[in-house]
Design an enzyme around this catalytic site. Structure first.
Site, PDB file in Angstrom:
ATOM      1  N   PRO A  11       0.786  -1.177  -0.035  1.00 42.06           N
ATOM      2  CG  PRO A  11      -0.098  -1.024   2.032  1.00 42.06           C
ATOM      3  CD  PRO A  11       0.398  -1.989   1.204  1.00 42.06           C
ATOM      4  CG  ASN A  12      -0.080   4.388   1.300  1.00 41.61           C
ATOM      5  OD1 ASN A  12      -1.381   4.952   0.865  1.00 41.61           O
ATOM      6  ND2 ASN A  12      -0.179   3.831   2.527  1.00 41.61           N
ATOM      7  NE  ARG A  19       3.679   7.011   2.413  1.00 45.77           N
ATOM      8  CZ  ARG A  19       3.970   5.694   2.606  1.00 45.77           C
ATOM      9  NH1 ARG A  19       4.545   4.906   1.950  1.00 45.77           N
ATOM     10  NH2 ARG A  19       3.937   5.530   3.990  1.00 45.77           N
ATOM     11  CE1 TYR A  24       8.806   5.000   2.948  1.00 40.52           C
ATOM     12  CE2 TYR A  24       7.265   6.742   3.165  1.00 40.52           C
ATOM     13  CZ  TYR A  24       7.980   5.777   3.488  1.00 40.52           C
ATOM     14  OH  TYR A  24       7.190   5.121   4.810  1.00 40.52           O
ATOM     15  CG  ASN A  73       8.328  -1.928  -0.006  1.00 36.66           C
ATOM     16  OD1 ASN A  73       7.846  -2.131   1.083  1.00 36.66           O
ATOM     17  ND2 ASN A  73       9.112  -0.954  -0.520  1.00 36.66           N
ATOM     18  CB  ALA A  76       1.487  -0.065   6.101  1.00 40.05           C
ATOM     19  CD  GLU A  97      10.965  -7.732   5.822  1.00 34.24           C
ATOM     20  OE1 GLU A  97      10.426  -6.760   6.331  1.00 34.24           O
ATOM     21  OE2 GLU A  97      11.524  -8.586   6.134  1.00 34.24           O
ATOM     22  CG  HIS A  99      11.330  -2.420   4.625  1.00 29.95           C
ATOM     23  ND1 HIS A  99       9.800  -2.467   4.496  1.00 29.95           N
ATOM     24  CD2 HIS A  99      11.486  -3.717   5.183  1.00 29.95           C
ATOM     25  CE1 HIS A  99       9.252  -3.519   5.065  1.00 29.95           C
ATOM     26  NE2 HIS A  99      10.320  -4.354   5.345  1.00 29.95           N
ATOM     27  CB  ILE A 100      12.226   2.710   0.004  1.00 31.55           C
ATOM     28  CG1 ILE A 100      11.691   2.107  -1.038  1.00 31.55           C
ATOM     29  CG2 ILE A 100      12.868   4.354  -0.069  1.00 31.55           C
ATOM     30  CD1 ILE A 100      10.412   2.734  -1.839  1.00 31.55           C
ATOM     31  NE  ARG A 106      10.187   5.603   8.763  1.00 27.80           N
ATOM     32  CZ  ARG A 106       9.257   5.455   8.018  1.00 27.80           C
ATOM     33  NH1 ARG A 106       9.181   4.526   6.980  1.00 27.80           N
ATOM     34  NH2 ARG A 106       8.191   6.160   8.196  1.00 27.80           N
TER      35      ARG A 106
END
Length: 147
Positions: A11-12, A19, A24, A73, A76, A97, A99-100, A106
């Protein structure tokens, strides 16, 4: 025929480029797809994005039946989806897996990944360039398997 590498985006991620560019970056999802296809060379690649959990699960099922590796990726869904975890458990090949951002730098809610429990490898924090690294790595990992 050689089985494809599946690159699945949650998502997104369709909003990449606009975004939260401070997190990102400014690379769009279309540009990411181009990087993935270039990294794959002649290898077949299925590149997909959905904001719907069930659709990602359907694509994982498709990869179970006909894919040689998965780069995912989950966005969420990384932190919430036991259903995606259960689907990935059935995949016999390498799972990367991706992730940017570096999720470990975080907020604490981003530190527990369900996908990590089944991932062969994890790439985080390389920005959009992480996708090319992930595709090349998936090809290398899948190279020792019948394809």
């Amino acid at each position: 025929m050689t089985k494809p590498i599946y690159v699945l985006n949650g998502p997104n991620l369709n909003r990449l480029g606009t975004r939260e560019p401070h997190i990102y970056g400014s690379t769009t999802l279309a540009q990411v797809e181009g990087m993935c296809r270039e990294a794959a060379g002649d290898a077949p690649l299925e590149f997909r994005q959905s904001n719907r959990e069930y659709e990602l699960i359907d694509w994982i099922h498709e990869a179970i039946d006909g894919g040689r590796a998965i780069v995912i990726n989950p966005a969420a869904f990384t932190f919430t989806s036991m259903a995606i975890l259960d689907a990935l458990k059935m995949f016999p090949g390498p799972i990367i897996e991706l992730h940017i951002s570096n999720i470990h730098r975080r907020e604490a809610i981003y530190h527990r990944s369900y996908v990590s429990m089944v991932a062969t490898a994890i790439i985080a924090g390389l920005g959009a360039q992480g996708y090319a690294v992930a595709v090349r790595s998936a090809l290398d990992l899948a190279g020792s398997q019948p394809g």
